[in-house]
Design a protein around this motif. Structure first.
Motif, PDB file in Angstrom:
ATOM      1  N   ASP A 244      -2.704  50.767  -5.572  1.00  0.00           N
ATOM      2  CA  ASP A 244      -2.963  49.778  -6.794  1.00  0.00           C
ATOM      3  C   ASP A 244      -3.607  50.532  -7.874  1.00  0.00           C
ATOM      4  N   ASN A 245      -3.359  51.875  -7.896  1.00  0.00           N
ATOM      5  CA  ASN A 245      -3.678  52.803  -8.880  1.00  0.00           C
ATOM      6  C   ASN A 245      -3.017  54.149  -8.873  1.00  0.00           C
ATOM      7  N   LYS A 246      -1.889  54.137  -9.522  1.00  0.00           N
ATOM      8  CA  LYS A 246      -1.158  55.047  -9.521  1.00  0.00           C
ATOM      9  C   LYS A 246      -1.636  56.461  -9.749  1.00  0.00           C
ATOM     10  N   ASN A 247      -2.612  56.455 -10.996  1.00  0.00           N
ATOM     11  CA  ASN A 247      -2.989  57.740 -11.662  1.00  0.00           C
ATOM     12  C   ASN A 247      -3.817  58.068 -10.536  1.00  0.00           C
ATOM     13  N   ARG A 248      -4.658  57.484  -9.841  1.00  0.00           N
ATOM     14  CA  ARG A 248      -5.689  58.007  -8.888  1.00  0.00           C
ATOM     15  C   ARG A 248      -4.930  58.809  -7.626  1.00  0.00           C
ATOM     16  N   THR A 249      -3.724  58.055  -7.412  1.00  0.00           N
ATOM     17  CA  THR A 249      -3.072  58.445  -6.045  1.00  0.00           C
ATOM     18  C   THR A 249      -2.302  59.870  -6.472  1.00  0.00           C
ATOM     19  N   VAL A 250      -1.870  59.719  -7.470  1.00  0.00           N
ATOM     20  CA  VAL A 250      -1.023  61.121  -7.755  1.00  0.00           C
ATOM     21  C   VAL A 250      -1.831  62.347  -7.783  1.00  0.00           C
ATOM     22  N   ALA A 251      -3.178  61.936  -8.299  1.00  0.00           N
ATOM     23  CA  ALA A 251      -4.192  63.119  -8.498  1.00  0.00           C
ATOM     24  C   ALA A 251      -4.616  63.622  -7.198  1.00  0.00           C
ATOM     25  N   GLU A 252      -4.649  62.625  -6.235  1.00  0.00           N
ATOM     26  CA  GLU A 252      -5.250  63.032  -5.017  1.00  0.00           C
ATOM     27  C   GLU A 252      -4.284  63.742  -4.060  1.00  0.00           C
ATOM     28  N   ILE A 253      -2.889  63.094  -4.264  1.00  0.00           N
ATOM     29  CA  ILE A 253      -1.787  63.849  -3.713  1.00  0.00           C
ATOM     30  C   ILE A 253      -1.456  65.209  -4.146  1.00  0.00           C
ATOM     31  N   ARG A 254      -1.557  65.445  -5.266  1.00  0.00           N
ATOM     32  CA  ARG A 254      -1.433  66.930  -6.002  1.00  0.00           C
ATOM     33  C   ARG A 254      -2.642  67.780  -5.419  1.00  0.00           C
ATOM     34  N   HIS A 255      -3.756  67.125  -5.382  1.00  0.00           N
ATOM     35  CA  HIS A 255      -4.811  67.977  -4.789  1.00  0.00           C
ATOM     36  C   HIS A 255      -4.491  68.560  -3.431  1.00  0.00           C
ATOM     37  N   ALA A 256      -4.114  67.443  -2.519  1.00  0.00           N
ATOM     38  CA  ALA A 256      -3.915  67.771  -1.256  1.00  0.00           C
ATOM     39  C   ALA A 256      -2.743  68.781  -1.075  1.00  0.00           C
ATOM     40  N   PHE A 257      -1.596  68.667  -2.137  1.00  0.00           N
ATOM     41  CA  PHE A 257      -0.863  69.982  -1.933  1.00  0.00           C
ATOM     42  C   PHE A 257      -1.225  71.168  -2.083  1.00  0.00           C
ATOM     43  N   SER A 258      -2.085  71.328  -3.340  1.00  0.00           N
ATOM     44  CA  SER A 258      -2.547  72.644  -3.784  1.00  0.00           C
ATOM     45  C   SER A 258      -3.478  73.168  -3.019  1.00  0.00           C
ATOM     46  N   LYS A 259      -4.397  72.130  -2.351  1.00  0.00           N
ATOM     47  CA  LYS A 259      -5.476  72.872  -1.536  1.00  0.00           C
ATOM     48  C   LYS A 259      -4.924  73.501  -0.190  1.00  0.00           C
ATOM     49  N   ASN A 260      -3.790  72.759   0.278  1.00  0.00           N
ATOM     50  CA  ASN A 260      -3.413  73.282   1.526  1.00  0.00           C
ATOM     51  C   ASN A 260      -1.722  74.166   1.523  1.00  0.00           C
ATOM     52  N   GLY A 261      -1.780  74.903   0.397  1.00  0.00           N
ATOM     53  CA  GLY A 261      -0.762  75.819   0.282  1.00  0.00           C
ATOM     54  C   GLY A 261       0.557  75.183  -0.181  1.00  0.00           C
ATOM     55  N   GLY A 262       0.618  74.288  -0.671  1.00  0.00           N
ATOM     56  CA  GLY A 262       1.928  73.563  -1.163  1.00  0.00           C
ATOM     57  C   GLY A 262       1.987  73.290  -2.927  1.00  0.00           C
ATOM     58  N   SER A 263       3.018  72.489  -3.200  1.00  0.00           N
ATOM     59  CA  SER A 263       2.821  72.146  -4.497  1.00  0.00           C
ATOM     60  C   SER A 263       3.866  70.647  -4.562  1.00  0.00           C
ATOM     61  N   LEU A 264       3.283  69.999  -5.509  1.00  0.00           N
ATOM     62  CA  LEU A 264       3.813  68.799  -5.771  1.00  0.00           C
ATOM     63  C   LEU A 264       5.052  68.926  -6.828  1.00  0.00           C
ATOM     64  N   GLY A 265       6.125  68.162  -6.578  1.00  0.00           N
ATOM     65  CA  GLY A 265       7.246  68.783  -7.460  1.00  0.00           C
ATOM     66  C   GLY A 265       7.656  67.446  -8.143  1.00  0.00           C
ATOM     67  N   GLU A 266       8.623  67.678  -8.997  1.00  0.00           N
ATOM     68  CA  GLU A 266       9.143  66.528 -10.018  1.00  0.00           C
ATOM     69  C   GLU A 266      10.033  65.502  -8.948  1.00  0.00           C
ATOM     70  N   ALA A 267      10.445  64.395  -9.791  1.00  0.00           N
ATOM     71  CA  ALA A 267      11.260  63.382  -9.120  1.00  0.00           C
ATOM     72  C   ALA A 267      12.562  64.109  -8.670  1.00  0.00           C
ATOM     73  N   ASN A 268      13.238  63.673  -7.500  1.00  0.00           N
ATOM     74  CA  ASN A 268      14.361  64.107  -6.963  1.00  0.00           C
ATOM     75  C   ASN A 268      14.571  65.604  -6.861  1.00  0.00           C
ATOM     76  N   SER A 269      13.023  66.192  -6.848  1.00  0.00           N
ATOM     77  CA  SER A 269      13.554  67.680  -6.367  1.00  0.00           C
ATOM     78  C   SER A 269      13.458  67.871  -5.110  1.00  0.00           C
ATOM     79  N   VAL A 270      13.398  66.967  -4.015  1.00  0.00           N
ATOM     80  CA  VAL A 270      13.579  67.394  -2.510  1.00  0.00           C
ATOM     81  C   VAL A 270      14.287  66.160  -2.092  1.00  0.00           C
ATOM     82  N   ALA A 271      14.295  65.063  -2.570  1.00  0.00           N
ATOM     83  CA  ALA A 271      14.744  63.818  -1.959  1.00  0.00           C
ATOM     84  C   ALA A 271      16.196  64.078  -1.544  1.00  0.00           C
ATOM     85  N   TRP A 272      16.902  64.528  -2.429  1.00  0.00           N
ATOM     86  CA  TRP A 272      18.472  64.993  -1.898  1.00  0.00           C
ATOM     87  C   TRP A 272      18.703  65.737  -0.522  1.00  0.00           C
ATOM     88  N   MET A 273      17.470  66.389  -0.172  1.00  0.00           N
ATOM     89  CA  MET A 273      17.718  66.892   1.221  1.00  0.00           C
ATOM     90  C   MET A 273      17.384  65.918   2.353  1.00  0.00           C
TER      91      MET A 273
END
Length: 240
Positions: free
Chosen positions: A104-133
């Protein structure tokens, strides 16, 4: 699809823990709400809603919870408006990851998802960066009970099933999106115990992960799944 089946086993065990935490009910209610919002509150005329309700019942969700979620979606009761969002990124070892969320809050969620990626050795990508796989498939999990693989094969031989994986406690049936509902109905009519049925993102090719990389990747996925807005996490990793 061995990697997917291995992760399906991990996810299945985690689902039991999630149900104790109440997280599973939260995710199911969001799916019911979105399905009813998009296609109406009539279960018979809304396949996605019918599937969501069936999964909720399989998880022993009280009927009043289901009815309340549908009424909130159709405006009979006040409730939050949820948006479906797909996040894409890379985990440890360069493994592609897709994250389905309902928020119900896209800004909050994307910030939390980005944090989870960066904190655990990953990185959040752009749209269609991996969906084609990945590609969309229907996945139906059926309890084995005492059934053998040969017996299960006999039951599905005439159905448009693409793949069958056999695990210790369950069978995993894979279908195309187009044939998903007909196969699900056929299995139910054969009185098989369906634990879960859903449309999922399945990796076209997987990367074998083990050791420290696998441990780091599992921690990232667990961190993502612990987020209340995350519905599902898919990975192109082969944990076998």
């Amino acid at each position: 699809m061995s990697g997917h089946s291995k992760w399906a086993t991990i996810r299945r065990k985690k689902a039991v823990i999630d149900s104790k935490r109440g997280k599973l009910f939260t995710k199911l209610i969001k799916e019911i709400t979105i399905a009813a919002k998009q296609g109406g509150g009539d279960i018979d005329g809304n396949p996605r809603l019918r599937l969501a309700v069936d999964n909720a019942k399989a998880a022993n969700m009280p009927a009043e919870n289901i009815e309340r979620a549908i009424k909130k979606a159709t405006g009979e009761l006040e409730g939050a408006v949820y948006y479906e969002v797909l996040y894409e990124g890379y985990g440890p070892g360069g493994v592609a990851i897709l994250v389905e969320a309902a928020t119900d809050n896209k800004n909050r969620t994307v910030a939390e998802i980005r944090h989870a990626f960066s904190k655990n050795g990953g990185s959040l990508g752009e749209a269609n960066s991996v969906a084609w796989m990945f590609e969309r498939k229907g996945i139906i999990t059926v309890k084995r009970n005492s059934m053998t693989e040969d017996q299960m094969m006999e039951l599905i031989i005439d159905s448009p099933v693409e793949d069958l994986q056999t695990e210790d406690e369950f069978f995993e049936v894979t279908t195309s999106v187009e044939n998903f509902e007909s196969v699900r109905k056929a299995l139910a009519e054969k009185k098989l115990e369906i634990e879960n049925a859903s449309i999922q993102w399945i990796a076209k090719n997987t990367i074998n992960v083990s050791g420290e990389t696998a441990e780091k990747l599992e921690k990232l996925i667990e961190a993502l799944e612990d987020n209340d807005d995350v519905q599902n996490v898919y990975t192109a990793a082969d944990f076998s």
